[in-house]
Design a protein around this motif. Sequence first.
Motif, short mmCIF file in Angstrom:
data_model
loop_
_atom_site.label_atom_id
_atom_site.label_comp_id
_atom_site.label_asym_id
_atom_site.label_seq_id
_atom_site.Cartn_x
_atom_site.Cartn_y
_atom_site.Cartn_z
N ALA A 7 13.99 -4.93 4.98
CA ALA A 7 13.42 -3.43 4.15
C ALA A 7 14.68 -2.78 3.42
CB ALA A 7 15.19 -2.73 5.35
N ARG A 8 15.45 -3.82 2.71
CA ARG A 8 15.91 -3.64 1.07
C ARG A 8 14.86 -4.31 0.26
NH1 ARG A 8 21.02 -5.05 3.08
NH2 ARG A 8 20.61 -7.00 2.21
N ILE A 9 14.09 -5.02 0.44
CA ILE A 9 13.43 -5.56 -0.51
C ILE A 9 12.02 -4.59 -0.30
CG2 ILE A 9 11.66 -7.23 -0.34
CD1 ILE A 9 13.85 -9.29 0.49
N LEU A 10 11.40 -4.16 0.71
CA LEU A 10 10.43 -3.46 0.87
C LEU A 10 11.10 -2.41 -0.10
CD1 LEU A 10 9.21 -3.84 4.26
CD2 LEU A 10 8.13 -4.90 2.37
N ALA A 11 11.53 -1.56 0.56
CA ALA A 11 12.02 -0.65 -0.44
C ALA A 11 12.22 -0.74 -2.12
CB ALA A 11 13.73 -0.19 -0.35
N SER A 12 12.90 -1.80 -2.51
CA SER A 12 12.83 -2.23 -4.07
C SER A 12 10.94 -2.54 -4.48
CB SER A 12 13.42 -2.88 -4.32
OG SER A 12 12.84 -4.70 -3.97
N CYS A 13 10.06 -2.27 -3.86
CA CYS A 13 9.17 -2.87 -4.15
C CYS A 13 8.19 -2.15 -3.18
CB CYS A 13 8.43 -4.47 -3.54
SG CYS A 13 9.70 -5.24 -4.46
N PRO A 14 8.03 -0.81 -3.59
CA PRO A 14 7.02 0.03 -2.98
C PRO A 14 5.39 -0.15 -3.56
CG PRO A 14 7.69 1.17 -5.26
CD PRO A 14 8.39 -0.20 -4.48
N ALA A 15 4.99 -0.76 -4.33
CA ALA A 15 3.88 -1.80 -4.57
C ALA A 15 2.92 -2.65 -3.05
CB ALA A 15 3.32 -1.46 -5.94
N LEU A 16 4.20 -3.44 -3.35
CA LEU A 16 4.02 -4.94 -1.90
C LEU A 16 3.72 -3.42 -0.68
CD1 LEU A 16 3.96 -7.42 -1.40
CD2 LEU A 16 6.48 -6.89 -1.30
N PHE A 17 4.08 -2.52 -0.16
CA PHE A 17 4.20 -1.91 0.75
C PHE A 17 2.79 -1.71 0.80
CE2 PHE A 17 5.14 1.54 2.92
CZ PHE A 17 5.20 1.28 5.06
N PHE A 18 2.75 -0.78 0.32
CA PHE A 18 1.04 -0.43 0.25
C PHE A 18 0.17 -1.43 -0.32
CE2 PHE A 18 -2.46 1.27 -2.68
CZ PHE A 18 -2.92 2.21 -2.43
N ALA A 19 0.30 -2.53 -0.35
CA ALA A 19 -0.48 -3.67 -0.25
C ALA A 19 -1.04 -3.63 1.07
CB ALA A 19 -0.57 -4.90 -1.64
N ILE A 20 0.98 -4.16 1.55
CA ILE A 20 0.48 -4.49 2.23
C ILE A 20 -0.21 -3.42 3.53
CG2 ILE A 20 1.69 -4.96 4.39
CD1 ILE A 20 3.53 -5.90 3.10
N ALA A 21 -0.07 -2.24 3.46
CA ALA A 21 -0.53 -0.99 4.62
C ALA A 21 -2.16 -0.97 3.84
CB ALA A 21 -0.13 0.60 3.66
N VAL A 22 -3.02 -1.04 2.95
CA VAL A 22 -3.92 -0.24 2.80
C VAL A 22 -4.79 -1.92 3.12
CG1 VAL A 22 -6.06 -1.29 0.78
CG2 VAL A 22 -4.18 -0.08 0.20
N SER A 23 -4.60 -3.66 2.90
CA SER A 23 -4.52 -4.32 3.14
C SER A 23 -4.54 -4.16 5.55
CB SER A 23 -4.01 -6.00 2.97
OG SER A 23 -4.42 -6.98 4.57
N ALA A 24 -3.56 -4.04 5.93
CA ALA A 24 -3.95 -3.84 7.38
C ALA A 24 -4.65 -2.37 7.57
CB ALA A 24 -2.42 -3.13 7.85
N HIS A 25 -5.26 -1.98 6.56
CA HIS A 25 -6.03 -0.70 6.61
C HIS A 25 -7.85 -1.04 7.07
CE1 HIS A 25 -8.15 2.89 7.66
NE2 HIS A 25 -8.93 2.73 6.06
N ALA A 26 -7.66 -2.02 5.97
CA ALA A 26 -9.27 -2.69 5.60
C ALA A 26 -9.40 -3.89 6.83
CB ALA A 26 -8.93 -3.67 4.25
N ASP A 27 -8.50 -3.71 7.52
CA ASP A 27 -8.94 -5.31 8.47
C ASP A 27 -9.92 -4.37 9.58
OD1 ASP A 27 -7.85 -7.04 7.27
OD2 ASP A 27 -5.76 -7.10 8.64
N THR A 28 -9.05 -2.55 9.74
CA THR A 28 -10.46 -2.51 11.25
C THR A 28 -11.28 -1.76 10.27
OG1 THR A 28 -8.78 -0.37 10.61
CG2 THR A 28 -7.62 -1.48 11.83
N LYS A 29 -11.57 -1.96 9.06
CA LYS A 29 -12.80 -0.95 8.50
C LYS A 29 -13.92 -2.24 8.60
CE LYS A 29 -14.68 0.61 4.01
NZ LYS A 29 -14.84 0.56 2.78
N PHE A 30 -15.13 -1.06 9.37
CA PHE A 30 -16.51 -1.55 9.73
C PHE A 30 -16.43 -2.72 8.29
CE2 PHE A 30 -21.27 -1.28 9.58
CZ PHE A 30 -21.67 -2.03 10.78
N GLY A 31 -16.90 -3.89 9.27
CA GLY A 31 -17.52 -4.62 7.73
C GLY A 31 -16.81 -5.44 7.06
N SER A 32 -15.14 -5.59 7.93
CA SER A 32 -14.30 -6.57 7.86
C SER A 32 -14.58 -7.53 8.37
CB SER A 32 -12.79 -5.96 7.68
OG SER A 32 -12.88 -5.48 9.00
#
Length: 326
Positions: A7-32
């Motif tokens: 949790a501390r690592i993720l909190a200190s790396c917001p960019a990493l957290f954002f990338a993971i969230a975007v990736s998870a969203h992309a997996d559900t997108k049509f065509g993915s």
Amino acid sequence: MRFARVARILASCPALFFAIAVSAHADTKFGSKPVQLIVGFTPGGGTDIVARTIAPILSKELGTIVVVDNKPGAGGIIAADFVAKANPDGATLLVASAGPFTIAPYLNKLPYDPVKDFTLISQLTIYPNIMVAGAETRIKTVAELISTAKQNPGKFNYASTGSGATPHLAFSYFNMLTGIDLNHVPYKGNPQAVADVLGGRVEFYIGDPSAVLPHIQSGRLNALAVTTKERSALFPEIPSMADAGQHNFDVPLWHGLVGPKGLPDDIAKKLLAAVKVVAADRDVKTAFEKAGLELKSNSPAEFMNLMNTDRARWKQVIEVNNIKAE
């Protein structure tokens, strides 16, 4: 302890957290993820040919892999039910045909609602069956068939691919409209039905073009008419039912593309746009014509009108003739 550290690592790396969230969203997108193009029949048949012909173009237009998946059984009902229960994300589609949507509702208790449980995309093909007579009958026109049958009530037989199958329903409809009495002889498929018409054991048949055309060309079967009001562009030398004087007999067959209910509008529109590209492709047109199919696309509303016309016809034929599923 380990979770707190993560949790501390993720909190200190917001960019990493954002990338993971975007990736998870992309997996559900049509065509993915790959698209399953479901076929309710075994490989090699007309519906399978349609699916495998259009799959590469759909793949290119949708920007993802399109895989044909055969799920045969119960005249296409198993495949239709599979798609009806699929996630409405565009990744599971059905190459539909009349049986599970416009005939089966009046013969079977279905595990899905053919009207409410699907999103219609577009029609893909339209084609007629062909009414034929064995050469030994010497009958070469629909008028001769009707005249001969009326002079010999109950004497002549027609083959079908089973009780409730399209050839059975089409001839039952023909009997209704013309007032003749031809006996129904069911078989388990086209090969057996055609073989007995060729052998003279059964006189008439309404069959798929791919099953009867070779024998028409060899002279062993006489082509009486296509099962539509208008002549087919694929077999212009064969009279239409209107040419034969049967203006109320119009039984076109078709394939179409459908998805589960609740398919988002943007996905449905993207799929319709891809079908329009398919419909403009000359190689697809040629491949379909070789299989006796005419390429056709339309709007979801037009596709629904076609289904509704089919339903009204087959409901009447099935009820009047007390037809039961096998």
